[in-house]
Design a protein around this motif. Structure first.
Motif, PDB file in Angstrom:
ATOM      1  N   ILE A  95       0.856  -1.194   0.000  1.00 25.18           N
ATOM      2  CA  ILE A  95       0.000   0.000   0.000  1.00 25.18           C
ATOM      3  C   ILE A  95       0.882   1.229   0.000  1.00 25.18           C
ATOM      4  O   ILE A  95       1.826   1.335   0.789  1.00 25.18           O
ATOM      5  N   ASP A  96       0.582   2.165  -0.884  1.00 22.63           N
ATOM      6  CA  ASP A  96       1.335   3.418  -0.991  1.00 22.63           C
ATOM      7  C   ASP A  96       0.574   4.500  -0.245  1.00 22.63           C
ATOM      8  O   ASP A  96      -0.489   4.949  -0.682  1.00 22.63           O
ATOM      9  N   GLU A  97       1.115   4.961   0.877  1.00 27.99           N
ATOM     10  CA  GLU A  97       0.460   5.968   1.696  1.00 27.99           C
ATOM     11  C   GLU A  97       1.408   7.135   1.909  1.00 27.99           C
ATOM     12  O   GLU A  97       2.381   7.045   2.658  1.00 27.99           O
ATOM     13  N   ASN A  98       1.113   8.252   1.211  1.00 24.33           N
ATOM     14  CA  ASN A  98       1.926   9.469   1.372  1.00 24.33           C
ATOM     15  C   ASN A  98       3.419   9.184   1.172  1.00 24.33           C
ATOM     16  O   ASN A  98       4.267   9.551   1.991  1.00 24.33           O
ATOM     17  N   ASN A  99       3.741   8.526   0.050  1.00 22.22           N
ATOM     18  CA  ASN A  99       5.117   8.208  -0.320  1.00 22.22           C
ATOM     19  C   ASN A  99       5.792   7.230   0.645  1.00 22.22           C
ATOM     20  O   ASN A  99       7.015   7.121   0.665  1.00 22.22           O
ATOM     21  N   LYS A 100       4.992   6.541   1.437  1.00 28.45           N
ATOM     22  CA  LYS A 100       5.522   5.528   2.336  1.00 28.45           C
ATOM     23  C   LYS A 100       4.833   4.208   2.001  1.00 28.45           C
ATOM     24  O   LYS A 100       3.614   4.120   2.026  1.00 28.45           O
ATOM     25  N   ILE A 101       5.618   3.199   1.666  1.00 29.72           N
ATOM     26  CA  ILE A 101       5.053   1.913   1.275  1.00 29.72           C
ATOM     27  C   ILE A 101       4.966   1.002   2.496  1.00 29.72           C
ATOM     28  O   ILE A 101       5.950   0.816   3.216  1.00 29.72           O
ATOM     29  N   SER A 102       3.785   0.468   2.728  1.00 31.72           N
ATOM     30  CA  SER A 102       3.559  -0.501   3.801  1.00 31.72           C
ATOM     31  C   SER A 102       3.103  -1.823   3.190  1.00 31.72           C
ATOM     32  O   SER A 102       2.691  -1.873   2.023  1.00 31.72           O
ATOM     33  N   VAL A 103       3.178  -2.873   3.983  1.00 31.89           N
ATOM     34  CA  VAL A 103       2.689  -4.186   3.546  1.00 31.89           C
ATOM     35  C   VAL A 103       1.632  -4.656   4.532  1.00 31.89           C
ATOM     36  O   VAL A 103       1.900  -4.795   5.721  1.00 31.89           O
ATOM     37  N   ASP A 104       0.416  -4.873   4.036  1.00 28.29           N
ATOM     38  CA  ASP A 104      -0.686  -5.399   4.853  1.00 28.29           C
ATOM     39  C   ASP A 104      -0.938  -6.859   4.475  1.00 28.29           C
ATOM     40  O   ASP A 104      -1.126  -7.173   3.304  1.00 28.29           O
ATOM     41  N   PRO A 105      -0.973  -7.737   5.444  1.00 33.07           N
ATOM     42  CA  PRO A 105      -1.420  -9.100   5.124  1.00 33.07           C
ATOM     43  C   PRO A 105      -2.917  -9.063   4.836  1.00 33.07           C
ATOM     44  O   PRO A 105      -3.590  -8.102   5.192  1.00 33.07           O
ATOM     45  N   ARG A 106      -3.447 -10.069   4.209  1.00 29.38           N
ATOM     46  CA  ARG A 106      -4.878 -10.101   3.931  1.00 29.38           C
ATOM     47  C   ARG A 106      -5.414 -11.519   4.156  1.00 29.38           C
ATOM     48  O   ARG A 106      -4.637 -12.473   4.197  1.00 29.38           O
ATOM     49  N   ILE A 107      -6.706 -11.590   4.280  1.00 30.83           N
ATOM     50  CA  ILE A 107      -7.309 -12.904   4.433  1.00 30.83           C
ATOM     51  C   ILE A 107      -8.330 -13.126   3.322  1.00 30.83           C
ATOM     52  O   ILE A 107      -8.958 -12.175   2.850  1.00 30.83           O
ATOM     53  N   ASP A 108      -8.479 -14.367   2.902  1.00 27.82           N
ATOM     54  CA  ASP A 108      -9.455 -14.763   1.890  1.00 27.82           C
ATOM     55  C   ASP A 108     -10.561 -15.578   2.552  1.00 27.82           C
ATOM     56  O   ASP A 108     -10.283 -16.522   3.297  1.00 27.82           O
TER      57      ASP A 108
END
Length: 539
Positions: free
Chosen positions: A255-268
């Protein structure tokens, strides 16, 4: 010839043009001043004043003596032999104003040119030209002296390149339906997630360069501008290797948030959200292949995508994408901190802090968007209910032929207004707290040698607190400014109707009420503040 004087003692020479005679004085060397030696300059001045009958040898002799004696070099009073002597020609070296280029040329007959490379090199030295001398160009010039040729060239400075962040992930297609043949789009494939694996490189910082200084032909440096640095920000679930490489620390959604990239896990979830799953509350992203059934809730810090419909359920997330639609059954709700995309909305309450996209119809629902509501694909119809957007509502049809009551409003948005007031309150409280901390620190510092151990610990803690608090105030003030600009943009709010708007529809634009009495087509409604009414213009 009128009386004219060129030069001065400070410049080292004086040329006097009196009646029909020309006089030259070359002054002796003063303290901290070099002797005048530029015979090329004297020849250029004489040429400008149409003085042709003089001896170059006389000029060189007077320059060599430089004793301050005033001597005649041309005109009446010279001997017949001297006056009749053939005009003297020397190579002329011109220096550009920026001292970056020297050009040589010779204006006399080629048969009178009897100068060599050593002479030209001495002329360059006398003119303090020491950098960028092109000896091959000088040799070429000596072969054909009637040409103009550059014999010295400076080096332009090269400014440094700014540092920049090279992203290895393309976020531009995120949230866009995939295109199929013949311009069709697939709303079941919205490209919602940018997935990465643990160890993947997400971004790289390319460092700034210093640049290269320039040099003019006088050997003087020309400064360059160094490139600017840029921080490489570390987002959630990421790490920085070797100071310049950002990597993912786990599998998940980038996820790109204000020029800061984060990684979110997700569930299916490969089924409905119902009794089999229970309510969902997750700090990543959620993908639901089935429906969200009545009475169940899905909350996510990331995005939520629903493959079926939301049937009386509640969904809260950053972005909400529903491939089927929303059947509110009068108590279903959807809330998004950014955008909502769905096929239809019926008897539901939906809110997005940014934009809402409805590809078919909105029926008897309460719909609220911070910026825009777009209902202009397929049927593109809004019928019944209460629809509010901060800046724009764009639909094909508003209302229907049986004049169902429908209220549509733009220009005032309670979400953003509330957010603005809340943030302003937080800033004010934080400033008061910071002021109290600073006042207390001043008191402690005044009696530092008498503080107890507990007071010293409190002093150290308060000193640490003031800097993060000041940073928080600055960040909140920047966000408050951004929200203020959004509120200002709402002054130009509009309601656009691509096809028809029917009687029974009430429009509110920036607090101005307009009841549609007759059917209108292809129109845009906006506020006419001068006349205090709503105006109708073309689509």
């Amino acid at each position: 010839m009128s009386d004219t004087a060129i030069g001065s003692r400070a410049e080292g020479y004086l040329l006097e043009f009196q009646d029909e005679a020309v006089f030259l004085t070359v002054y002796p060397q003063e303290t901290n001043q070099s002797t005048f030696t530029d015979v090329t300059l004297l020849c250029a001045i004489l040429k400008k004043h149409n003085i042709q009958k003089y001896k170059i040898a006389d000029l060189l002799k007077i320059i060599e003596l430089h004793d301050g004696t005033r001597q005649q070099i041309s005109g009446a009073g010279m001997t017949v032999g001297e006056e009749a002597e053939e005009k003297s020609y020397v190579p002329i070296i011109e220096v550009s104003k920026d001292k970056m280029k020297a050009v040589i040329y010779f204006e006399g007959p080629e048969e009178l040119f009897n100068f060599d490379k050593a002479y030209i090199m001495k002329q360059l030295a006398d003119m303090n030209i020491s950098y960028g001398i092109n000896e091959k160009a000088i040799e070429e010039y000596l072969k054909y002296p009637n040409q103009r040729i550059v014999i010295a060239q400076g080096r332009q400075p090269i400014n440094g390149e700014n540092a920049y962040i090279k992203k290895y992930i393309d976020f531009s297609k995120k949230g866009r339906p995939s295109e199929q043949q013949y311009g069709k789009v697939d709303y079941k494939d919205l490209n919602l997630f940018v997935l990465v694996s643990k160890g993947d490189i997400l971004a790289e910082r390319i460092l700034q360069t210093k640049g290269e200084v320039g040099m003019n032909i006088m050997g003087q440096e020309i400064a360059c501008r160094p490139g600017k640095p840029i921080p490489l920000l570390k987002g959630k679930n990421t790490d920085i290797l070797n100071d310049n490489t950002l990597i993912a620390m786990l599998d998940g959604q980038a996820i790109d948030e204000n020029n800061k990239i984060s990684v979110d896990p997700r569930i299916d979830i490969n089924s409905d959200v119902d009794y089999a799953t229970g309510n969902i509350d997750f700090n990543g992203s959620v993908f639901i292949r089935g429906n969200v059934q009545e009475g169940f809730t899905v909350k996510a810090q990331g995005d939520v995508e629903v493959g079926g419909t939301i049937t009386g359920g509640v969904v809260e997330a950053r972005n909400v994408y529903i491939n089927g639609g929303i059947l509110g059954m009068r108590h279903g709700k959807v809330y998004a901190r950014e955008d909502i995309r769905t096929t239809f909305v019926e008897n539901a309450d939906i809110t997005a802090e940014r934009d809402i996209f409805i590809s078919d119809v909105a029926l008897h629902s309460v719909i609220n968007a911070g910026r825009r509501i777009n209902v202009n694909e397929k049927r593109g119809q809004i019928v019944g209910g209460y629809v509010v957007a901060g800046m724009l509502i764009d639909a094909k049809l508003i209302g229907n032929a049986i004049n169902v009551a429908t209220r549509v409003e733009v220009g005032i948005n309670p979400i953003i207004s509330k957010k603005y007031k809340t943030l302003a309150g937080k800033i004010e409280a934080a400033k008061k707290k910071l002021k109290t901390i600073k006042s207390t620190l001043v008191v402690f510092e005044a009696k530092m040698d008498r503080l107890t151990l507990d007071q010293k610990m409190k002093f150290a803690e308060m000193k640490r607190m003031q800097f993060p608090l000041a940073g928080e105030i600055e960040r909140n003030e920047n966000e408050l400014k951004s929200i203020g600009e959004q509120l200002k943009n709402m002054e130009n709010a509009k309601i656009k109707v691509a096809d028809k708007i029917y009687p029974g529809v009430k429009l509110v634009i920036s607090s101005l009420l307009y009841a549609v009495q007759i059917e209108a087509q292809h129109c845009t409604f906006s506020a006419d503040r001068e006349n205090g009414c709503v105006k109708n213009g073309p689509y």
